[in-house]
Write a protein that holds these residues in place. Structure first.
Motif, PDB file in Angstrom:
ATOM      1  N   LEU A   1       0.741  -1.273   0.144  1.00  0.00           N
ATOM      2  CA  LEU A   1       0.158  -0.171  -0.285  1.00  0.00           C
ATOM      3  C   LEU A   1       0.810   1.378   0.198  1.00  0.00           C
ATOM      4  CD1 LEU A   1      -2.990  -1.014   2.391  1.00  0.00           C
ATOM      5  CD2 LEU A   1      -3.006  -0.896  -0.049  1.00  0.00           C
TER       6      LEU A   1
ATOM      7  N   VAL B   1      -6.842   4.852  -4.175  1.00  0.00           N
ATOM      8  CA  VAL B   1      -7.672   4.396  -2.684  1.00  0.00           C
ATOM      9  C   VAL B   1      -6.871   4.683  -1.745  1.00  0.00           C
ATOM     10  CG1 VAL B   1      -8.660   2.314  -1.516  1.00  0.00           C
ATOM     11  CG2 VAL B   1      -8.786   2.420  -4.144  1.00  0.00           C
TER      12      VAL B   1
ATOM     13  N   TYR C   1      -6.475   4.943   2.734  1.00  0.00           N
ATOM     14  CA  TYR C   1      -6.715   4.283   3.886  1.00  0.00           C
ATOM     15  C   TYR C   1      -6.733   5.134   4.878  1.00  0.00           C
ATOM     16  CZ  TYR C   1      -2.055   2.689   4.124  1.00  0.00           C
ATOM     17  OH  TYR C   1      -0.703   2.615   3.905  1.00  0.00           O
TER      18      TYR C   1
ATOM     19  N   ALA D   1      -8.297  -1.600   0.680  1.00  0.00           N
ATOM     20  CA  ALA D   1      -7.208  -0.804  -0.476  1.00  0.00           C
ATOM     21  C   ALA D   1      -6.363  -1.966  -0.866  1.00  0.00           C
ATOM     22  CB  ALA D   1      -6.616   0.346   0.370  1.00  0.00           C
TER      23      ALA D   1
END
Length: 351
Positions: A280, A291, A293, A303
């Protein structure tokens, strides 16, 4: 992981040691936490060229002498430590008289640097025996002795080196840095993934069981992962290699190997958590996904699921392995929730 920029504007990446455009050496500056171009100083050492930094630096010994590192060390009053903040954790390195060992060591160090980057993102505690930490962390990179082939030689003067963790010390067999050998083991052991960075993330999971759980949070950990006292680890190991994983393991575990013992379940799940954090971080920095988070586990899982689906399809276009499982069982999500809370509690609160 983000990309970086040389002072000439050329993009730089985490493993770079040289800018192909302006020909300057580059390295990781611990003062500004960037991969930067470095300029030689008149009296020895280098200057960080990142805007606003200008820190005086020296190359890590394993950068300048061994060519297996790319990190710098801050220089004060013309002096600096010999080893960088990653290499100082090494206790044993491969026998460099063996052909191919330097290249394998370089791959091991690259994976270790990425591990430390993720640990630092999470602000997880770690240190050597010289630091004020209850469980010092250290690494040994060694090889099996196979005199009939002459391919590996054991630094420890023993026949077999087992990748594993014991009381803060992580040992990794250098053959895991050999792509062909690692793939053979992956197929033989029926593993969906077997990567060098995966070994580091799994073994550091055992380390953090010692640091964060042992004699601190064992009751809550047992509720999530099961009783680590029964069966014993040796009994569980023998049973696993005799019987294998139960057929319904995907309903309760992140991997088949996680079924072996609660300690392995913890380490496998911890490694998956680090996978999520690292992927991520890179996806957001590289603009692979929009996306975002908010720090909650559910937002991370959502995500990671969306990034994983996209990368899985790209990998299938190229005939490569999937990045992530398409479905995560509720029982695994509960284990990740325990780890998420554990890791957040271990991270210092910024005020």
């Amino acid at each position: 992981m983000q990309s970086f920029s040389c002072r000439c504007g050329n993009p730089l990446f985490y493993e770079n040691t040289h800018c192909l455009t302006c020909q300057l050496d580059v390295g990781w500056c611990p003062a500004c936490s960037n991969i930067v171009a470095i300029e030689p100083l008149d009296n020895g050492g280098y200057r960080c060229t990142h805007p606003g930094c200008d820190t005086a630096l020296m190359k890590c010994h394993n950068y300048v002498a061994e060519n297996v590192c790319n990190r710098m060390v801050v220089m004060e009053h013309g002096q600096a430590d010999a080893l960088c903040d990653c290499c100082r954790y090494n206790e044993v390195i491969p026998d460099l008289n063996i052909e191919g060992h330097r290249e394998r060591w370089a791959a091991l160090e690259a994976a270790k640097r990425r591990l430390f980057h993720t640990l630092d993102l999470l602000k997880l505690p770690h240190g050597t025996k010289d630091d004020a930490i209850n469980v010092p962390l250290s690494f040994s990179f060694m090889a099996d002795a196979l005199p009939d082939q002459g391919l590996w030689r054991s630094t420890a003067k023993q026949e077999k080196v087992y990748t594993g963790h014991a009381s803060g010390h992580i040992t990794i067999n250098v053959k895991e840095a050999d792509d062909v050998e690692r793939e053979r083991l992956r197929v033989d052991m029926n593993e969906s993934h077997r990567t060098l960075i995966g070994h580091f993330r799994h073994e550091i999971g055992h380390y953090y069981w010692d640091v964060l759980v042992k004699e601190r949070d064992e009751e809550a950990c047992r509720a999530a992962f099961g009783n680590h006292h029964r069966p014993s680890y040796s009994e569980a190991l023998e049973r696993y290699y005799q019987q294998g994983a139960p057929s319904d393991w995907p309903e309760r575990f992140i991997s088949a190997y996680a079924t072996m013992h609660p300690w392995e379940d913890f380490a496998e799940t911890f490694a998956y958590y680090l996978d999520m954090v690292a992927v991520l971080d890179t996806a957001l920095h590289m603009g692979i996904t929009h996306v975002e988070y908010d720090g909650s586990l559910d937002s991370m899982l959502m995500a990671f699921h969306q990034v994983g689906l996209a990368v899985n399809e790209l990998n299938r276009d190229m005939g490569l392995l999937d990045l992530s499982p398409g479905v995560l069982a509720p029982a695994v999500r509960d284990k990740l929730a325990y780890l998420h809370q554990l890791i957040q509690a271990a991270s210092p609160v910024e005020r």
